[in-house]
Enzyme design. Sequence first.
Site, short mmCIF file in Angstrom:
data_model
loop_
_atom_site.label_atom_id
_atom_site.label_comp_id
_atom_site.label_asym_id
_atom_site.label_seq_id
_atom_site.Cartn_x
_atom_site.Cartn_y
_atom_site.Cartn_z
N HIS A 281 0.86 -1.18 0.00
CA HIS A 281 0.00 0.00 0.00
C HIS A 281 0.90 1.23 0.00
O HIS A 281 1.66 1.45 0.94
CB HIS A 281 -0.88 0.00 1.25
CG HIS A 281 -1.57 1.31 1.48
ND1 HIS A 281 -2.52 1.80 0.62
CD2 HIS A 281 -1.42 2.24 2.45
CE1 HIS A 281 -2.94 2.97 1.06
NE2 HIS A 281 -2.28 3.27 2.18
N ASP B 106 1.12 5.24 -0.07
CA ASP B 106 0.46 6.54 0.04
C ASP B 106 1.02 7.46 -1.04
O ASP B 106 2.24 7.68 -1.10
CB ASP B 106 0.69 7.13 1.43
CG ASP B 106 -0.09 6.39 2.50
OD1 ASP B 106 -1.26 6.07 2.26
OD2 ASP B 106 0.47 6.14 3.58
N ASP C 141 -7.02 1.81 3.67
CA ASP C 141 -6.50 2.77 4.64
C ASP C 141 -7.27 4.08 4.70
O ASP C 141 -6.71 5.08 5.12
CB ASP C 141 -5.03 3.05 4.32
CG ASP C 141 -4.32 3.82 5.42
OD1 ASP C 141 -4.65 3.64 6.60
OD2 ASP C 141 -3.43 4.63 5.10
N HIS D 150 -6.31 9.87 0.25
CA HIS D 150 -6.71 9.89 1.66
C HIS D 150 -5.66 10.43 2.62
O HIS D 150 -5.90 10.44 3.84
CB HIS D 150 -7.17 8.50 2.11
CG HIS D 150 -6.10 7.45 2.05
ND1 HIS D 150 -6.02 6.54 1.03
CD2 HIS D 150 -5.08 7.16 2.88
CE1 HIS D 150 -4.99 5.74 1.25
NE2 HIS D 150 -4.41 6.09 2.37
#
Length: 1006
Positions: A247, A249, A359, A563
């Site tokens: 994952h 970001d 997330d 996010h």
Amino acid sequence: MPYESDKIKLDRAKSVLSRLRTAIYEPLGDLNVTAWVTREPVPYSERESGERLNALKPGDRWAELWDCAWFRFEGRVPECAAGRKVVLLLDINGEMCVVDRDGHPYQGLTTVNSTFDYSLGLPGKRVVDVSDSAAGGEVVDLWADAGCNDLFGSYHGGLLKEACMAICNENYRQLYYDFEVLIELAEQLPEASARKAQVLQSLYEASLILAGLNEDSVDRAAVLLSAELQKRGGDASLSVSAIGHAHIDLAWLWPIRETIRKGARTFATALRNMEKYPDYTFGASQPQLYQWVKDDYPALYAQVKERIREGRWEAQGAMWVEPDTNISGGEALIRQILYGKRFFQQEFGQDMKVLWLPDVFGYSGSLPQLLRKSGIDYMMTQKLSWSVYNTHPHHSFHWEGIDGTRVLTHLPPEDTYNSPAAPRSLAKIESQYLDRNVSGHALMLFGIGDGGGGPGEEHLERLSREKDLSGLPPVVQESSLAFFRKLEKEAGKFQTYRGELYLEKHQGTLTTQARNKRYNRKLEKELRDLEWLASLQWAAGQTEYPSDSLERIWKEVLLYQFHDILPGSSIARVYDESLDRYAALTAEVREMKAQACAQLAGSAGWDGEKAVFNSLPWERREWIQAGGDGSWRKVVVPGMSYCRLADATVDAVVPALTASERQLENELLKVSFNEEGHIVSVFDKPAGREAILPGAAANVFTVYHDDGDAWDFPRDYRDRAAGQMKLAKCSAYVEGPRAVLEQRYTFGESELIQKIILTSSDPVVRFETEADWKQSHSMLRVSFPVSVYSNEVSCDIQFGTIKRPTTRNTMIEFAKDEICAHHYIDLSQPDYGVALLNDCKYGHSVQGHVMDLNLLRSPDYPDPTADRARHQFVYALYPHVGDAIQAEVGRKGYELNVPLTLAEGKMQQGRERCEPVTLIRIDHPHVMLESVKKAEDSDHLILRLYETAGANAQADIAIGLACECIEESDLMEQPLHVLQEGSSWAALSFAPFEIKTLRVKLAGPQ
């Protein structure tokens, strides 16, 4: 003679494990290291363009935080290493991507000092293979693209840590993982189990053999332990599907530019590991990340495409990025899916069936309908495990949205997307899986995420030993889609969870970085207007539809809805850059919009005359300031249309208005103030009743101590008030049809200037606000105690509303103190209510009679300058008879956010005359037209409508253009069925909060 204790056996094994770890690599000598340092990344072709640092040695400084460099590592394999496995050990106290001879990413490396949750494992990657069996004398000449930051943007002094050649003792390495897996297995097994006793005994005996660490003892110990590793689990009640994951970001504790390089490093590492581990299945989400890799690293991207074609690499998710789903607008969420699914279909020929959101900070109750109407059957997340007070009751369940649509949802029971893939992982999944009584399948996401990197050899070595290891549930590496196909077969046994999935954490993200949130709201609305105007021009054959420009702009807006960007939880540099880009995008969209308005007005024959445009689907009667001289006009503008200002103007006599320091009054409302500037009364004249709670003060600006971070503020903030902003100055005046009270408030070094406005014939109190905020560790809120009693507040969310409790009777209600809403919240009794509208705020709290709006927050981490800036925002109070539906509060919210547009007509040479059209008429007050656009892949007009009241609705629509065919389509613009042929009229039947997308083939010129 008694047996040795289990504790001593385990301690002995752990001691051997530590010795094995240090014995795996035998250094052969340091490499020659040269670096060329730059402030920003440069391509391989310019790798020697930076400041040159020669002959770097471990301990030498090479850079400051966010510096970049091209490193060159040179050496020669010594003859003594012939026949041995030779590797390089590289650690620059930063991130690095080794490239091949053509400069293409080959393998990602990360400092072993990286910030990480070490309970999940060690995140470092430092080993580069040279040869499995060296000949001796080979020349090593390696280039690597480096960044002076770790996985999470931390700075470790910019020192070269390690750069050497080493022998890898492969049998030691293999035995190390044998020991590690069996030690953890023993720790997870029940105390009284025979399996635990036998594993510990084998580890103990192997430890005794390894008293002297050499080739012979290692081989003998490996044979002994292989017997334990070969024991199988038999018939399993639970099996685990494991998917390698990273994952990433797209911005957080690092800027976007570094994410692009993180993507290359992570993807390259995954490819190298696939060559070593045939069972390895890796997945990566977010088309934006793939697009960056495609643009900047085409050779790497070609390798990824090949692995996807083979089925070893899973393209995951269905959205352009993994966005915040609380704050992003409804149409924006659809565009996330539309652009995301189209990318994966066009690039890889795959139709995405899984929404992948591990997330994000809460999940809108509108999402299930968006997913199912986009062809998405499943959803995966794990963030709900972060809730503070209450445990979500399921890991596998049907999630039902506000409209009744359900989607099969799974939360990996390990409660992480950074699984170490260790025995403790599998044991936790088995013991913590809340639905193990009805399900035999669970998902595990393993690897290093957030900052990227993905799985390392440790994850894959563990999994190779755990496939069907006695004492643990069996694990298979496969795609998440394969997992969901299995889970679906059990779905008839699963429970249903209805409503939003509320995360009891990170409520501060509804407010932090207010300027970003304002730009996002404004751009969403400006794009809505622009697409409507462009559709009108395209339908009339005046211009080509600006598809490429709109797609480019939309995708950048969607990127900033990631996010950790839109919620406000990134470093200062992210916002410095996003605010600049937001300003540029806003200017571009407004210019395109102004040109379209001018051209439409000009083509209607109003060259040099002003026209007024209304993009909302109902007639609007409003006062507008129409000229440079400040003159005001009352206009009536039809819905989804435009007209000449002179024709729109109606005769209107402005009734007497009152404006003083203690009172504002029009024909509908009388607003009274105390000496502190607070509102003490809003008297609704037609209703003959008071809207403000008697004895209370409203529009009070309270500052609270806030020692939280960007994500969270203290739960007890109400008990930690720092004070109220104080009225410093006020003036009152009448300006055309408006009664205005202008107030100036101060607190510390901060200032807030507000115009409180009552407009003739308007039942809304408008608060136009500018704040120069300089407070630190502070939160600014404004409150309205209203004379309404209700146990629920109606909150505007994407494509509908949700009701939330105003009580705090349970821990669930207590945990939901801060709530998200878009255009408005409304507190109503059956006979009367009050709505609080806004143009760019999202954080609210409603307890009892008090409606509270979170305006600004200024935490120190991760951006020490967060919200210390100048801000603009508008909110409004709307007292009304009846409840929110009867009072059409939703329309008031749209009108506040989508103002009428004025433009001067400009005739274009050679253009056909084009009469204004009302694009669509809808005969039902609770059906909203959310968007109009040209279809992505055909010459159809797309109209998106939804029911706003949570009730069934029968609506007739009439399109103001000649139509060949009107179809209903899904959200991906694929036709479902024909509604009407050869007619511009159609009848629609809506379920509560249902979204309908129409696909219209026009008969006109286009």
